[in-house]
Design an enzyme around this catalytic site. Structure first.
Site, PDB file in Angstrom:
ATOM      1  N   GLU A 273       0.808  -1.214   0.000  1.00  0.00           N
ATOM      2  CA  GLU A 273       0.000   0.000   0.000  1.00  0.00           C
ATOM      3  C   GLU A 273       0.845   1.268   0.000  1.00  0.00           C
ATOM      4  O   GLU A 273       0.782   2.095   0.894  1.00  0.00           O
ATOM      5  CB  GLU A 273      -0.983  -0.041   1.166  1.00  0.00           C
ATOM      6  CG  GLU A 273      -1.942  -1.201   1.023  1.00  0.00           C
ATOM      7  CD  GLU A 273      -2.849  -1.407   2.211  1.00  0.00           C
ATOM      8  OE1 GLU A 273      -2.639  -0.791   3.264  1.00  0.00           O
ATOM      9  OE2 GLU A 273      -3.799  -2.211   2.077  1.00  0.00           O
TER      10      GLU A 273
ATOM     11  N   ARG B   6       3.505   1.143   3.494  1.00  0.00           N
ATOM     12  CA  ARG B   6       3.040   0.523   4.734  1.00  0.00           C
ATOM     13  C   ARG B   6       3.998  -0.611   5.084  1.00  0.00           C
ATOM     14  O   ARG B   6       4.330  -1.425   4.245  1.00  0.00           O
ATOM     15  CB  ARG B   6       1.631  -0.025   4.520  1.00  0.00           C
ATOM     16  CG  ARG B   6       1.054  -0.706   5.731  1.00  0.00           C
ATOM     17  CD  ARG B   6      -0.341  -1.208   5.416  1.00  0.00           C
ATOM     18  NE  ARG B   6      -0.923  -1.857   6.572  1.00  0.00           N
ATOM     19  CZ  ARG B   6      -2.045  -2.548   6.530  1.00  0.00           C
ATOM     20  NH1 ARG B   6      -2.708  -2.667   5.392  1.00  0.00           N
ATOM     21  NH2 ARG B   6      -2.514  -3.114   7.604  1.00  0.00           N
TER      22      ARG B   6
END
Length: 169
Positions: A133, A149
């Protein structure tokens, strides 16, 4: 059929709206996604609109163009992609190199308004065992920053930059 983790991009030069997503003929989600009944690898598909979203192209499978066919799966990162000042289209993504749990962020990009795509390998960020992400931005000097992330450290992000479209980070 389904699609997940959409990433949206507008090409300012051509006014084309792009949407990249995880392809899922058996439903939405990484493990329900597959290229075909015989090949259980998830991959990236692209659709585009040249008329401000009134009509859309059929989904185009980018497997092998926006990602390595050696990878177990590849996804566009949810959110938005960018167009660099040079006109290059850059999409953040993440991939799973094998059937294990580790994932790695990367970018794929087009220098010809989406006619062809290339992909980078992922950055090896110290302290980040699995990154997903991601978001990408162009810095003032023309380099790219990938903010990812980090799954194995709660409340922690990993950041890496590249000056050569992801050949080195």
């Amino acid at each position: 059929a389904g699609a997940g983790d959409p990433c949206i991009l507008v090409d300012r030069d051509t006014a084309t709206i792009w949407v990249f997503a995880l392809h899922g003929p058996k439903g939405i989600g990484l493990f329900a996604s597959q290229i075909s009944p015989d090949e259980r690898r998830a991959t990236i598909v692209a659709i585009k609109s040249d008329d401000d979203g009134k009509t859309w192209s059929k989904p185009v499978n980018l497997d092998g163009r926006a990602n390595s066919k050696k990878w177990f799966c590849a996804l566009a990162a949810p959110g938005s992609a960018i167009q660099m000042r040079t006109g290059v289209l850059v999409v953040p993504g993440y991939y799973r190199p094998d059937k294990g749990r580790r994932m790695n962020s990367f970018i794929f990009y087009s220098t010809d308004h989406g006619n062809s795509w290339r992909f980078s390998d992922g950055p090896n960020v110290k302290g980040a065992q699995s990154t997903t992400e991601a978001a990408v931005i162009e810095l003032h000097d023309g380099s790219l920053m990938l903010n990812m992330r980090n799954h194995y450290k709660k409340r922690c992000r990993a950041v890496s930059t590249t000056r050569d479209m992801g050949k080195t980070w």
